[in-house]
Design an enzyme around this catalytic site. Structure first.
Site, mmCIF file in Angstrom:
data_model
loop_
_atom_site.group_PDB
_atom_site.id
_atom_site.type_symbol
_atom_site.label_atom_id
_atom_site.label_comp_id
_atom_site.label_asym_id
_atom_site.label_seq_id
_atom_site.Cartn_x
_atom_site.Cartn_y
_atom_site.Cartn_z
ATOM 1 N N GLU A 132 6.624 -1.438 -9.908
ATOM 2 C CA GLU A 132 5.943 -2.737 -9.885
ATOM 3 C C GLU A 132 6.501 -3.664 -10.964
ATOM 4 O O GLU A 132 6.650 -4.872 -10.748
ATOM 5 C CB GLU A 132 4.437 -2.537 -10.045
ATOM 6 C CG GLU A 132 3.806 -1.892 -8.808
ATOM 7 C CD GLU A 132 2.322 -1.608 -8.978
ATOM 8 O OE1 GLU A 132 1.514 -2.290 -8.343
ATOM 9 O OE2 GLU A 132 1.979 -0.709 -9.768
ATOM 10 N N GLU A 137 0.757 5.931 -5.884
ATOM 11 C CA GLU A 137 -0.586 5.865 -6.464
ATOM 12 C C GLU A 137 -1.679 6.510 -5.600
ATOM 13 O O GLU A 137 -2.636 7.078 -6.127
ATOM 14 C CB GLU A 137 -0.976 4.392 -6.733
ATOM 15 C CG GLU A 137 -0.356 3.807 -7.997
ATOM 16 C CD GLU A 137 0.995 3.176 -7.753
ATOM 17 O OE1 GLU A 137 1.457 2.398 -8.572
ATOM 18 O OE2 GLU A 137 1.618 3.478 -6.697
#
Length: 640
Positions: free
Chosen positions: A116, A136
């Protein structure tokens, strides 16, 4: 020995700041790392001596994401305050919105919050076999650093959904294929990132921004007029692609063809373009439906009475284009922009039978027009500033990068690169294996070699414009019969499944060994092999014999003032010809190699092989005076 945890920043003499994450073993994003990154990015954005930023990780790994140990502590204690602060301040305000170009140098892995962070950078350079992913959901949480938004924008919705919902990681090689990685570097990674690669990517970043500044157009107080309805004449490959690009920006489009069959084919091509974007996750079904509802097919000019612009996209036939421009001048409103998508023909010739020369402009898209980002805006000495500004504004609205260029045969990109295929043909006629030529050029960084590119574009186009180029630049052309012989043997390229390569649905192009009989026939006709024996060349010499003539023609383009600035040609070469961005564009790369070396090599080659390699006056002057090719001239001719 205690682990060294923190974020460091080193600034080189070239103004490139390298920010490094250190938290062994995987550089996880613990609270001290997040706060350290904020501090370093604030510092880097404020300092005037820093021109660009590279973000990387220590110890051969970029970052494995948030520290999983923190999750365990939170679960044990129930203390949510132990979680690192995940705010938009770092990834949006300090990174994504930074006015300084920011490159992520990814090695080893970039997972979860690490990926990210990389996606918040303006570009990503990765080492081979790096692991990229957002795992995640395996921990019961969703990506919290903007990954749910940025990943679909980069790789498309379908691939992003696959990566996020199934926690699938991909290699950097696959990442480059899908658009997540901008460049792969196989050599000493950090050394490259801190030198040539970083400088090249920084140059392209700033060069692209500079294209929006056009003297006497963008600085004279004019405001762009809205383009609410645009007509496209010709529903072939280019016309349907241009129509698709316009529809995707919510512009009403009228598509004109000469008969019902051609019109149906054109409309179906637009529909197929939109369906393809949907299937690849780049567009939702609803948006595709809305786009298609803005399209109207016609066989006459009845819908042209209220159009703001016409883009002619028919075959490269001068008489046909002249006829069309005379007709549209009569039926369109007086404010309507009259644009041609010609890739080659002089605009003054196209518009010579009209009385509206101030409204005539080139809108040269690159194929496929709804995907390729370059829009070459070609101005004549008569084109008004308002018309240029309007087309620049439309270009940005349809997500193109407009580059304004002067009027000449081939304009900036196609003219600069016309020696590209010819250099390859000369090598093959000198006895070099054509498939080796393609392999060498793709190893250099272009996505396709010159022969596979010819297959993809269709050999008919090359044959159609050959005489136009010969008339303008015949003194420096290498004439090869290879393309004509290829087409004569029934090989038209990808369009009919066979060219230099064999094209079968669902499989990669395969070199066609049976084409070698065509190559042998060409070699007999050209008869340029010394002593009738193939020449022996290194890979480096192949690159030089193909790309140095391109640099040479680029020098003539600069000398004649076809582009506003040298960096415009760099942007155009990267976006229009897929010249590798990590090499900075054709002129930047040439300056890196050195004008003197290029001049001397071309001089020696011209002594052996003739005028095709003869150095231009501009290149010779720069080489003799120790000047870079990109340095502006004190006074210059201009086609602008």
């Amino acid at each position: 020995m205690a682990k060294k945890i923190g974020v460091t920043m080193e600034v080189g003499n070239d103004g490139v700041a390298v920010i490094t994450i250190s938290n062994p073993p995987v550089n996880s994003l613990a609270s001290p790392i997040i706060s350290g990154l904020k501090e370093k990015f604030q510092d880097a954005n404020q300092r005037s001596d820093i021109k660009a930023i590279v973000l990387t990780g220590n110890g051969g790994r970029f970052s494995g994401g948030f520290d999983i140990n923190v999750f365990q502590q939170v679960h044990k204690t129930g203390d949510i305050s132990l979680m690192p602060e995940v705010s938009i301040d770092l990834v949006c305000n300090l990174m994504e919105d930074s006015r300084k170009p920011l490159v992520a140098a990814v090695e080893g892995l970039a997972l979860g919050g690490g990926l990210e962070l990389a996606m918040a950078c303006h570009a990503r350079v990765a080492a081979p076999k790096a692991q990229l992913g957002l795992p995640e959901l395996t921990l019961g949480v969703i990506p919290g650093f903007g990954g749910t938004q940025r990943l679909p924008r980069l790789v498309g919705l379908a691939k992003a959904t696959d990566m996020i919902l199934l926690s699938k990681s991909i290699s950097s090689e696959e990442g480059q294929k899908f658009g997540l990685v901008d460049a792969l570097e196989a050599e000493v990674f950090k050394q490259l990132v801190m030198s040539d690669t970083a400088k090249a990517l920084v140059h392209v970043f700033f060069a692209q921004r500079a294209t929006s500044k056009v003297p006497n157009v963008t600085d004279v107080g004019l405001k762009p007029r809205p383009m609410k309805k645009v007509a496209v004449i010709g529903g072939g490959l280019m016309g349907s692609g241009i129509a698709t690009a316009l529809l995707l920006s919510n512009t009403r489009v009228v598509l004109k063809e000469i008969n019902p069959d051609y019109l149906q084919k054109g409309l179906k091509s637009v529909e197929a373009n939109l369906k393809s974007l949907v299937s690849r996750g780049k567009l939702t079904q609803d948006k595709a439906g809305k786009a298609l509802s803005l399209l109207k097919g016609v066989l006459d000019y009845s819908e042209f009475k209220d159009v703001d612009m016409v883009i002619e996209a028919v075959i490269e036939n001068i008489q046909l284009k002249q006829k069309i421009f005379k007709e549209i001048e009569e039926v369109c409103p007086p404010h309507c922009i009259l644009a041609s998508n010609t890739s080659t023909i002089d605009l003054n010739v196209i518009g010579e039978k009209t009385n509206s020369k101030d409204r005539i402009v080139g809108a040269h898209f690159f194929s496929p027009a709804h995907i390729m980002t370059l829009l070459e805006i070609v101005r004549t000495e008569n084109t008004s500033a308002q018309v240029i500004l309007d087309l620049m504004s439309l270009g940005k609205a349809i997500k193109k990068v407009p580059v304004v260029v002067g009027n000449c045969i081939g304009f900036a990109v196609n003219r600069t690169f016309f020696p590209y295929t010819q250099g390859a043909h000369m090598l093959v006629n000198l006895g070099v294996d054509l498939f080796r030529v393609d392999r060498v050029i793709t190893s250099f960084g272009l996505p396709l070699g010159p022969f596979q590119l010819g297959d993809l574009a269709g050999h008919g186009i090359g044959m159609a414009v050959k005489e136009i180029y010969a008339k303008a630049y015949g003194d420096r052309m290498f004439r090869s019969p290879l393309t004509e012989l290829l087409v004569k043997s029934g090989r038209n390229g990808k369009i009919n499944g066979r060219g230099y390569y064999i094209y079968e649905k669902g499989s990669k192009p395969k070199p066609d060994s049976s084409v070698l009989s065509v190559v042998e026939e060409s070699r007999k006709l050209t008869n340029i092999m010394p002593g009738e024996k193939p020449i022996s060349v290194t890979d480096k010499e192949i690159v030089e014999m193909i790309l140095f003539p391109v640099v040479n023609e680029a020098c003539r383009v600069l000398d004649e003032g076809v582009v506003i600035r040298a960096s415009d040609l760099d942007v155009a070469s990267v976006l229009g010809m897929s010249f590798p961005s990590y090499r900075g564009g054709i002129i930047f790369w040439a300056d890196t190699v050195g004008p003197k070396y290029i001049y001397e090599r071309l001089k020696r080659l011209s002594e052996t092989y003739g005028g095709f390699f003869k150095p231009s006056r501009y290149l010779e002057e720069r080489a003799m005076n120790g000047m870079r090719l990109s340095e502006p001239k004190a006074s210059s001719r201009s086609r602008m």
